[in-house]
Design a protein around this motif. Sequence first.
Motif, mmCIF file in Angstrom:
data_model
loop_
_atom_site.group_PDB
_atom_site.id
_atom_site.type_symbol
_atom_site.label_atom_id
_atom_site.label_comp_id
_atom_site.label_asym_id
_atom_site.label_seq_id
_atom_site.Cartn_x
_atom_site.Cartn_y
_atom_site.Cartn_z
ATOM 1 N N PRO A 24 -12.325 13.141 4.974
ATOM 2 C CA PRO A 24 -13.057 11.962 5.450
ATOM 3 C C PRO A 24 -12.494 11.454 6.763
ATOM 4 N N THR A 25 -13.208 10.550 7.388
ATOM 5 C CA THR A 25 -12.732 9.918 8.603
ATOM 6 C C THR A 25 -11.392 9.243 8.358
ATOM 7 N N ALA A 26 -10.526 9.269 9.369
ATOM 8 C CA ALA A 26 -9.212 8.621 9.326
ATOM 9 C C ALA A 26 -8.255 9.245 8.319
ATOM 10 N N SER A 27 -8.494 10.504 7.937
ATOM 11 C CA SER A 27 -7.625 11.167 6.959
ATOM 12 C C SER A 27 -6.529 12.003 7.605
ATOM 13 N N GLY A 28 -6.529 12.093 8.950
ATOM 14 C CA GLY A 28 -5.518 12.888 9.630
ATOM 15 C C GLY A 28 -5.838 14.361 9.711
ATOM 16 N N ASN A 53 -17.542 2.336 4.268
ATOM 17 C CA ASN A 53 -18.667 2.866 3.498
ATOM 18 C C ASN A 53 -18.864 4.353 3.776
ATOM 19 N N TYR A 54 -18.735 4.716 5.056
ATOM 20 C CA TYR A 54 -18.898 6.121 5.438
ATOM 21 C C TYR A 54 -17.797 6.969 4.807
ATOM 22 N N ALA A 55 -16.562 6.481 4.861
ATOM 23 C CA ALA A 55 -15.452 7.223 4.259
ATOM 24 C C ALA A 55 -15.664 7.397 2.753
ATOM 25 N N LYS A 56 -16.192 6.361 2.105
ATOM 26 C CA LYS A 56 -16.461 6.459 0.668
ATOM 27 C C LYS A 56 -17.501 7.533 0.380
ATOM 28 N N ARG A 57 -18.571 7.582 1.180
ATOM 29 C CA ARG A 57 -19.598 8.609 0.987
ATOM 30 C C ARG A 57 -19.013 10.001 1.215
ATOM 31 N N GLN A 58 -18.157 10.117 2.221
ATOM 32 C CA GLN A 58 -17.544 11.412 2.492
ATOM 33 C C GLN A 58 -16.660 11.853 1.330
ATOM 34 N N LEU A 59 -15.881 10.927 0.780
ATOM 35 C CA LEU A 59 -15.030 11.278 -0.355
ATOM 36 C C LEU A 59 -15.855 11.768 -1.534
ATOM 37 N N THR A 60 -16.950 11.085 -1.810
ATOM 38 C CA THR A 60 -17.826 11.496 -2.915
ATOM 39 C C THR A 60 -18.365 12.900 -2.674
#
Length: 315
Positions: free
Chosen positions: A18-22, A278-285
């Motif tokens: 996801p975004t901001a995960s490095g 919200n975007y990061a949450k969707r990406q994780l899912t």
Amino acid sequence: MSKGKTPDKPVVALIAGPTASGKSDLAVRLALALREAGKDAVVINADSAQVYADLAIVSARPTDAEMRGVPHRLFGVWSGEEGCSAAKWAAQARREIAEAHAAGIVPILVGGTGLYIRTLLDGISPMPEIDPAVREAVRALPVDQAYAALQAEDAPRAAMLAPADSQRIARALEVVRSTGRPLASWQQQRIGGIGDAIELVPLVLLPDREALYARCDARFAAMLESGALEEVAALLARHIDPAMPVMRAIGVPDITAYLRGECPLDEAIARGQQATRNYAKRQLTWLRHQLPQEWPRTAPENVELRSQFEILFSK
């Protein structure tokens, strides 16, 4: 494939997160580790915002310093006016991967845009050309009439759509009328995927959610300090169609609202941070449930490069 076994097909590494995960930093570290082992590598972007030349700051595109001398491809190569689709990106990614393999270089895909990744690996449906006369006639129909027609001509597709979804209803109706085949039959076909032609070495990053959200908030605030306001102002000055992807990228609508005087800066920041979370949450899912379950998954802080990517270091 067992760890340490020499692959029979050209190898492609994939770091998805996801975004901001490095993930971008991890891709660079992998490339540098391979360099130390005597192998060259190139990082290939698979993030739908970082493809745009116009979004260096808002998309958190890696800077020259962060690239650390590692070649990067498909970062900042599309203009916002042009727009980039999954099909366009996949075609370019295929070329970059082929060129890397021809030169004996390891391609490292990095990104969090699921549609891009699956289009590259699995291919894309060959969408048919629509007869202009059919399109004009369908688009002229009121949505209720178009929906009734779709119920008669492609009932399964109509059942999947809301009666007021004018865009999808029109698309399905024009396809069946122009080709004589329902949209589903076209979507079942796939062309252009490279999944069967390569040995994919994937790693899926799944950070702790609360820590990820904190990084999202901090990163959005840092973007504003680094010139995000000026970057979006430059976009607005070019009068790009608001429907283009670059204008709908995470953070752009919120900064736009502030620049147009529609909300104070603190509200724009709060909106942008919420949109990023919200975007990061969707990406994780998506990463947890839509990728093959056999793909390794781990927290970013637990990655041990030579163990996770052992096959890349084999002679």
